[in-house]
Motif scaffolding. Structure first.
Motif, PDB file in Angstrom:
ATOM      1  N   ASP A 342     -13.399   4.249  -9.464  1.00  0.00           N
ATOM      2  CA  ASP A 342     -13.214   3.113  -7.832  1.00  0.00           C
ATOM      3  C   ASP A 342     -11.678   2.404  -7.940  1.00  0.00           C
ATOM      4  O   ASP A 342     -10.930   2.838  -6.667  1.00  0.00           O
ATOM      5  CB  ASP A 342     -14.249   2.156  -7.999  1.00  0.00           C
ATOM      6  CG  ASP A 342     -15.871   2.716  -7.575  1.00  0.00           C
ATOM      7  OD1 ASP A 342     -16.174   4.145  -7.182  1.00  0.00           O
ATOM      8  OD2 ASP A 342     -16.456   1.974  -7.624  1.00  0.00           O
ATOM      9  N   ALA A 343     -11.438   2.751  -9.368  1.00  0.00           N
ATOM     10  CA  ALA A 343      -9.905   1.778  -9.134  1.00  0.00           C
ATOM     11  C   ALA A 343      -8.861   3.001  -9.090  1.00  0.00           C
ATOM     12  O   ALA A 343      -8.537   2.664  -8.557  1.00  0.00           O
ATOM     13  CB  ALA A 343      -9.922   1.438 -10.545  1.00  0.00           C
ATOM     14  N   ALA A 344      -9.084   4.024  -9.324  1.00  0.00           N
ATOM     15  CA  ALA A 344      -8.059   5.391  -8.595  1.00  0.00           C
ATOM     16  C   ALA A 344      -8.178   5.488  -7.593  1.00  0.00           C
ATOM     17  O   ALA A 344      -6.889   6.015  -6.792  1.00  0.00           O
ATOM     18  CB  ALA A 344      -8.896   6.783  -9.637  1.00  0.00           C
ATOM     19  N   ALA A 345      -9.438   5.733  -7.236  1.00  0.00           N
ATOM     20  CA  ALA A 345      -9.187   5.787  -5.485  1.00  0.00           C
ATOM     21  C   ALA A 345      -8.062   5.809  -4.797  1.00  0.00           C
ATOM     22  O   ALA A 345      -8.001   6.076  -3.991  1.00  0.00           O
ATOM     23  CB  ALA A 345     -10.367   5.632  -4.631  1.00  0.00           C
ATOM     24  N   PRO A 346      -7.755   4.379  -4.618  1.00  0.00           N
ATOM     25  CA  PRO A 346      -6.626   3.668  -3.418  1.00  0.00           C
ATOM     26  C   PRO A 346      -5.735   4.383  -3.849  1.00  0.00           C
ATOM     27  O   PRO A 346      -5.091   4.773  -2.909  1.00  0.00           O
ATOM     28  CB  PRO A 346      -5.665   2.251  -3.975  1.00  0.00           C
ATOM     29  CG  PRO A 346      -7.831   2.063  -4.824  1.00  0.00           C
ATOM     30  CD  PRO A 346      -8.145   3.324  -5.296  1.00  0.00           C
ATOM     31  N   ALA A 347      -4.918   4.739  -4.999  1.00  0.00           N
ATOM     32  CA  ALA A 347      -3.539   5.561  -5.723  1.00  0.00           C
ATOM     33  C   ALA A 347      -3.999   7.173  -5.337  1.00  0.00           C
ATOM     34  O   ALA A 347      -3.122   7.502  -4.864  1.00  0.00           O
ATOM     35  CB  ALA A 347      -3.535   5.561  -6.651  1.00  0.00           C
ATOM     36  N   LEU A 348      -5.335   7.814  -4.829  1.00  0.00           N
ATOM     37  CA  LEU A 348      -5.140   9.026  -4.938  1.00  0.00           C
ATOM     38  C   LEU A 348      -5.603   9.199  -3.033  1.00  0.00           C
ATOM     39  O   LEU A 348      -5.453  10.234  -2.555  1.00  0.00           O
ATOM     40  CB  LEU A 348      -6.750   9.387  -5.339  1.00  0.00           C
ATOM     41  CG  LEU A 348      -6.463   9.980  -6.723  1.00  0.00           C
ATOM     42  CD1 LEU A 348      -8.252  10.257  -7.332  1.00  0.00           C
ATOM     43  CD2 LEU A 348      -5.828  10.789  -7.148  1.00  0.00           C
ATOM     44  N   SER A 349      -5.872   8.019  -2.428  1.00  0.00           N
ATOM     45  CA  SER A 349      -5.740   8.239  -1.640  1.00  0.00           C
ATOM     46  C   SER A 349      -4.552   8.139  -0.583  1.00  0.00           C
ATOM     47  O   SER A 349      -3.675   8.022   0.857  1.00  0.00           O
ATOM     48  CB  SER A 349      -6.882   6.732  -0.425  1.00  0.00           C
ATOM     49  OG  SER A 349      -6.354   5.645  -0.601  1.00  0.00           O
ATOM     50  N   SER A 350      -3.594   7.226  -1.298  1.00  0.00           N
ATOM     51  CA  SER A 350      -2.186   7.005  -0.644  1.00  0.00           C
ATOM     52  C   SER A 350      -1.116   8.720  -0.469  1.00  0.00           C
ATOM     53  O   SER A 350       0.210   7.989  -0.344  1.00  0.00           O
ATOM     54  CB  SER A 350      -2.117   5.846  -1.300  1.00  0.00           C
ATOM     55  OG  SER A 350      -2.855   4.642  -1.532  1.00  0.00           O
TER      56      SER A 350
END
Length: 466
Positions: A342-350
């Protein structure tokens, strides 16, 4: 330091002698309290005694003469059951409070108009806190930042009329601060977290609500159901509520429209700030953080021009989508704080074209929940104990290699990204794992990534958060 004079001459018990506990004990003693300190860790007790603080097993204390127990926020207050140090004062009718509560009392006694911005939420607290403090400092204000980030709150300079305190508050700290009354209180979002310490999601949300309910201005992200209900409830009760959203075009409040941050009133909106070109605030999650910062800074009297200048110069936080280097079209990003999927998702979406370094000590659930981001990943470089399991999840959806070590992953990813003809490629450390198989903590892992990047030929270092 903020001497705690509200308990001067009174006997106070303190349990928990970590960094914030020691700072609190010093502040109580400086204010004239008679403090008795204890901890379950004998080394911590010995360290406090070596500083000249009075220590003693609280189980032998006469609680009839004690004014308060000051409890470290890391010690269970209610769930799964109260710690023994909580049972004893409660049985004697002694209040149990924390360092944030002591700060709130000193502010109320000495400088009740001193501007205080308090920030909570499940995700984004630290970035939002640091961003607000940066905007204030960049605008020439005396900004003191602490609480659940950086310095213990009682180690900051005392409240004063023209001194701004920016305090990150965990749910544990709010639970121990019944009279916290911020000038601007921020509740960013709510997702299930710390349920082992609060019993239910409902109780967790109720604790978080206390911070904004007691604030002069309540700034609330309304992109989840719990926070939306809290905003509605407080508005119905006549409180000053500023809603923020990174998904919805709100009729009243602040919302993100692409890179623009828009203020709306009665259905009419106008841009008040822009995130265009600000690499440290990239991504939808950072848009929410920026919206909260804008709302808070407006609430304490900053101009839109001052806020925009602060946004533009924000360097970001170390290990949280921290841009550490650039080589031609390749950007290197340290997101070591992402210790689960869950914490990695924002970076992967950016980012659109990612050379992803992932792995470490695996968390339950692995990376299956990130499948929606796999099309953005040009190749994955897997390290640590999680590598075989992550490889099985990626399967044929994403090209990958098992690099083994972080240094090898950086070298291979940098080479592949340099050969990519895309306008921008990103070598991203966002491990979706704990670090403990290869590194002492996520900070050491992030530092190792930064060092490996800076050792590459032709890389220009970026940022000032090292």
């Amino acid at each position: 330091m903020i001497p705690v004079r509200s308990l001067a001459g009174k006997r106070v018990a303190l349990f928990g002698l970590g960094g914030s506990g020691l700072a609190t004990a010093r502040a109580l003693a400086a204010g004239g309290a008679q403090v008795v300190c204890f901890d379950d860790n004998p080394d911590s007790v010995a360290k406090a005694a070596a500083e000249g603080l009075q220590v003693g097993d609280l189980r032998g204390l006469d609680w009839g003469g004690v004014a308060a127990l000051v409890l470290s926020p890391g010690v269970p207050l209610t769930h799964p059951r109260p710690h023994w140090s909580v049972d004893l004062p409660r049985a004697a009718g002694v209040e149990v409070i924390g360092d944030i509560e002591l700060f709130a009392r000193e502010r109320r006694a000495d400088a009740p108009d001193a501007p205080l911005i308090a920030i909570t939420g499940t995700n984004g607290k630290s970035t939002t806190t640091a961003l607000i403090a940066h905007i204030l400092a960049a605008a020439g204000r005396d900004a003191q930042m602490g609480g659940n980030i950086g310095r213990a709150v009682l180690s900051l300079d005392p409240p004063a009329r023209n001194r701004f305190h920016v305090v990150e508050c965990s749910s544990y700290q709010i639970d121990l601060a019944p009279s916290l009354d911020a000038t601007a209180g921020i509740l960013l979002n709510l997702t299930p977290d710390h349920i082992d310490r609060h019993g239910t999601m409902q109780h967790y949300a109720e604790v978080k609500e206390r911070l904004v309910a007691a604030s002069r201005t309540a700034i609330i992200g309304v992109d989840d159901a719990f926070c939306a209900a809290i905003a509605e409830r407080l508005a119905h009760a006549g409180r000053d509520v500023v809603r923020i959203s990174n998904r919805l075009a709100l009729p009243d409040g602040l919302y993100a429209d692409g890179d623009s941050l828009v203020m709306a009133e009665h259905g009419r909106g106008r841009p008040v700030a822009s995130l265009a070109g600000i690499g440290a605030l990239r991504g939808r999650h950072n848009a929410q953080n920026a919206l909260a910062a804008v709302a808070a800074c407006l609430a304490v009297g900053l101009s839109e021009a001052e806020i925009q200048a602060g946004l533009a110069s924000f360097p970001g936080l170390a290990h949280r989508m921290e841009r550490v280097g650039q080589k031609g079209r390749v950007l290197f990003v340290n997101d070591s704080k992402a210790t689960n999927a869950d914490a990695a998702a924002p970076a992967l979406s950016s980012f659109a074209r990612i050379y992803w370094i992932a792995g470490g000590l695996p968390k339950e659930g692995g990376i299956a929940s990130l499948a929606g981001h796999f099309p953005r990943i040009a190749k994955a470089y897997l390290i640590g104990e999680a590598a075989p399991a992550f490889a099985a999840t990626l399967g044929e959806a994403v090209a990958y290699e098992i690099s083994g070590t972080l240094e090898a992953a950086v070298e291979h990813a940098a080479g592949d990204a340099a050969a990519d003809p895309a306008e921008e490629s990103v070598v991203l450390l966002s491990p979706a794992c704990a670090s403990f198989d290869q590194f002492r903590n996520f900070e050491v892992r992030g530092d190792a990534f930064r060092a490996a990047v800076h050792q590459l030929d032709g890389v220009t270092p970026i940022g000032g958060t090292q």
